[in-house]
Motif scaffolding. Sequence first.
Motif, short mmCIF file in Angstrom:
data_model
loop_
_atom_site.label_atom_id
_atom_site.label_comp_id
_atom_site.label_asym_id
_atom_site.label_seq_id
_atom_site.Cartn_x
_atom_site.Cartn_y
_atom_site.Cartn_z
N VAL A 135 1.77 8.18 -7.63
CA VAL A 135 2.77 7.12 -7.80
C VAL A 135 2.97 6.35 -6.51
CG1 VAL A 135 5.20 6.69 -8.33
CG2 VAL A 135 3.90 8.33 -9.68
N HIS A 136 2.96 7.03 -5.36
CA HIS A 136 3.17 6.34 -4.09
C HIS A 136 2.03 5.38 -3.79
CE1 HIS A 136 0.63 9.73 -3.09
NE2 HIS A 136 0.41 9.25 -1.86
N ARG A 137 0.83 5.71 -4.19
CA ARG A 137 -0.31 4.82 -3.98
C ARG A 137 -0.21 3.58 -4.88
NH1 ARG A 137 -2.72 5.56 0.80
NH2 ARG A 137 -3.05 7.77 1.15
N PHE A 138 0.21 3.78 -6.12
CA PHE A 138 0.41 2.62 -7.00
C PHE A 138 1.52 1.72 -6.44
CE2 PHE A 138 -1.56 5.42 -10.25
CZ PHE A 138 -2.58 4.57 -10.65
N TYR A 139 2.60 2.31 -5.92
CA TYR A 139 3.71 1.54 -5.36
C TYR A 139 3.25 0.72 -4.16
CZ TYR A 139 8.05 0.46 -2.96
OH TYR A 139 9.07 -0.19 -2.32
N LEU A 140 2.37 1.27 -3.35
CA LEU A 140 1.90 0.57 -2.16
C LEU A 140 0.77 -0.41 -2.46
CD1 LEU A 140 1.94 3.54 0.35
CD2 LEU A 140 3.54 1.64 0.19
N GLY A 141 0.40 -0.54 -3.72
CA GLY A 141 -0.62 -1.51 -4.11
C GLY A 141 -2.04 -1.00 -3.99
#
Length: 112
Positions: free
Chosen positions: A59-65
């Motif tokens: 999820v953190h990778r998706f949030y950071l684009g």
Amino acid sequence: MKANPCPQCGQALAENCLTCSNCHCAMGLDALAGVDPNIRIKNQKLAAWYGLLLGGLGVHRFYLGQHLKGSLYLAFSWTLVPVALGWFDAFKTFRMSPFTFQSKYAQRPLTA
């Protein structure tokens, strides 16, 4: 030099003018504040908490684009390796300076 029209009176002004010489209207308040309205700012603490709590799903990778890395975290989530990587990313993000974080992860939207 490129001329921009004044939003108030329509007079052509140079790019570096801050106020209109005709009507004294302020030009480009976002530029005066030092904020580029096209940059998407990310929250460092939110990204770190996503990595700590939901890092196994990326999820953190998706949030950071970073959609490719997020997809890899999600695809291999059954191995529990992404959980360890998510914790590592979270602690790395917590320790990162705000300037470094924004310079690394702030994004400009794609223009068509």
